[in-house]
Motif scaffolding. Sequence first.
Motif, PDB file in Angstrom:
ATOM      1  N   ARG A  10       0.838  -1.207   0.000  1.00 42.70           N
ATOM      2  CA  ARG A  10       0.000   0.000   0.000  1.00 42.70           C
ATOM      3  C   ARG A  10       0.873   1.257   0.000  1.00 42.70           C
ATOM      4  O   ARG A  10       0.638   2.191  -0.777  1.00 42.70           O
ATOM      5  N   ALA A  11       1.908   1.259   0.858  1.00 42.98           N
ATOM      6  CA  ALA A  11       2.814   2.412   0.940  1.00 42.98           C
ATOM      7  C   ALA A  11       3.572   2.616  -0.366  1.00 42.98           C
ATOM      8  O   ALA A  11       3.717   3.741  -0.858  1.00 42.98           O
ATOM      9  N   ALA A  12       4.050   1.521  -0.947  1.00 45.33           N
ATOM     10  CA  ALA A  12       4.842   1.605  -2.186  1.00 45.33           C
ATOM     11  C   ALA A  12       3.995   2.127  -3.345  1.00 45.33           C
ATOM     12  O   ALA A  12       4.458   2.951  -4.144  1.00 45.33           O
ATOM     13  N   GLY A  16       4.599   5.467  -5.299  1.00 49.88           N
ATOM     14  CA  GLY A  16       4.814   5.415  -6.742  1.00 49.88           C
ATOM     15  C   GLY A  16       3.900   6.375  -7.492  1.00 49.88           C
ATOM     16  O   GLY A  16       4.334   7.032  -8.454  1.00 49.88           O
ATOM     17  N   ASN A  17       2.658   6.493  -7.052  1.00 53.39           N
ATOM     18  CA  ASN A  17       1.722   7.424  -7.685  1.00 53.39           C
ATOM     19  C   ASN A  17       2.201   8.864  -7.543  1.00 53.39           C
ATOM     20  O   ASN A  17       2.110   9.660  -8.492  1.00 53.39           O
ATOM     21  N   ASP A 118       8.280  -0.299  -9.294  1.00 52.57           N
ATOM     22  CA  ASP A 118       8.657   0.573 -10.406  1.00 52.57           C
ATOM     23  C   ASP A 118       7.376   1.246 -10.906  1.00 52.57           C
ATOM     24  O   ASP A 118       6.574   0.624 -11.606  1.00 52.57           O
ATOM     25  N   PRO A 119       7.167   2.523 -10.550  1.00 50.28           N
ATOM     26  CA  PRO A 119       5.889   3.169 -10.897  1.00 50.28           C
ATOM     27  C   PRO A 119       5.727   3.451 -12.385  1.00 50.28           C
ATOM     28  O   PRO A 119       4.607   3.544 -12.877  1.00 50.28           O
ATOM     29  N   MET A 120       6.837   3.577 -13.117  1.00 51.48           N
ATOM     30  CA  MET A 120       6.723   3.895 -14.544  1.00 51.48           C
ATOM     31  C   MET A 120       6.278   2.685 -15.366  1.00 51.48           C
ATOM     32  O   MET A 120       5.649   2.829 -16.401  1.00 51.48           O
TER      33      MET A 120
END
Length: 267
Positions: A10-12, A16-17, A118-120
């Motif tokens: 949830r934190a990650a 990332g957002n 990896d958010p991208m």
Amino acid sequence: MHPMLNIAVRAARKAGNLIAKNYETPDAVEVNQKGSNDFMTNVDRDVERLIIEVIRKSYPHHSIVTEESGELAGEDQDIQWVIDPLDGTTNFIKRLPHFSVSIAVRIKGRTEVAVVYDPMRNELFTAVRGQGAQLNGYRLRGNIARDLDGTILATGFPFKTKQHAPAFINVVAKLFTQCADFRRTGCAALDLAYVAAGRVDGYFEIGLKPWDFAAGELLVREAGGLVTDFTGGHGYMHSGNLVAGNPRVVKSLLFSMRDELSEALKR
């Protein structure tokens, strides 16, 4: 799902957002220099604050170690969250879309839970000790290379400790004659996640910090790999000198590196 993994994910994802949102508005990113060749941004700080907030909401008494804030001691010293809010800050600043959020949970000195996001690419790497490693819910198994022949190796230049440059260049020169090619991406957490996923066959780097590799180390182990220091021991938690891959690749890396290492890198 392990309850702490649930919170780490949830934190990650929230982190990332926020990183992705800031990536779209580069003019709002403020860059500061922490040290020689070492940068941080307002995004690092904001993301770190957000991650701590999510953790504290569920686990107010746990201890937290972060890249930017250092150690935030909690009442429960046995459980420690090790966080790199934005691993690959230089890539982020340069608008090279390769960076990640790294969160690990260590209980009594052993890493039990790991998340690298990896958010991208929307790739979520997760691991729980004894339960394997996953990428977006699919089980990971590291590469089955038998030696260095044909392998792709990942590394990172020791840009913060340039006194090690001669030994590092010698190691790279020797390994380059034995492997197929090198990758140098600027994000240690993703390098280790890619070893776990079999995207690269082996990895080594000098002078990493615990928040750089705490999560990635468990990913590699849970995917069937090995993580050691440059002499095959477990001193990497203190030295930050790391070798990772499947057991045969690690053995070959250590053997090839051995004669090129300076005395400082053997400790």
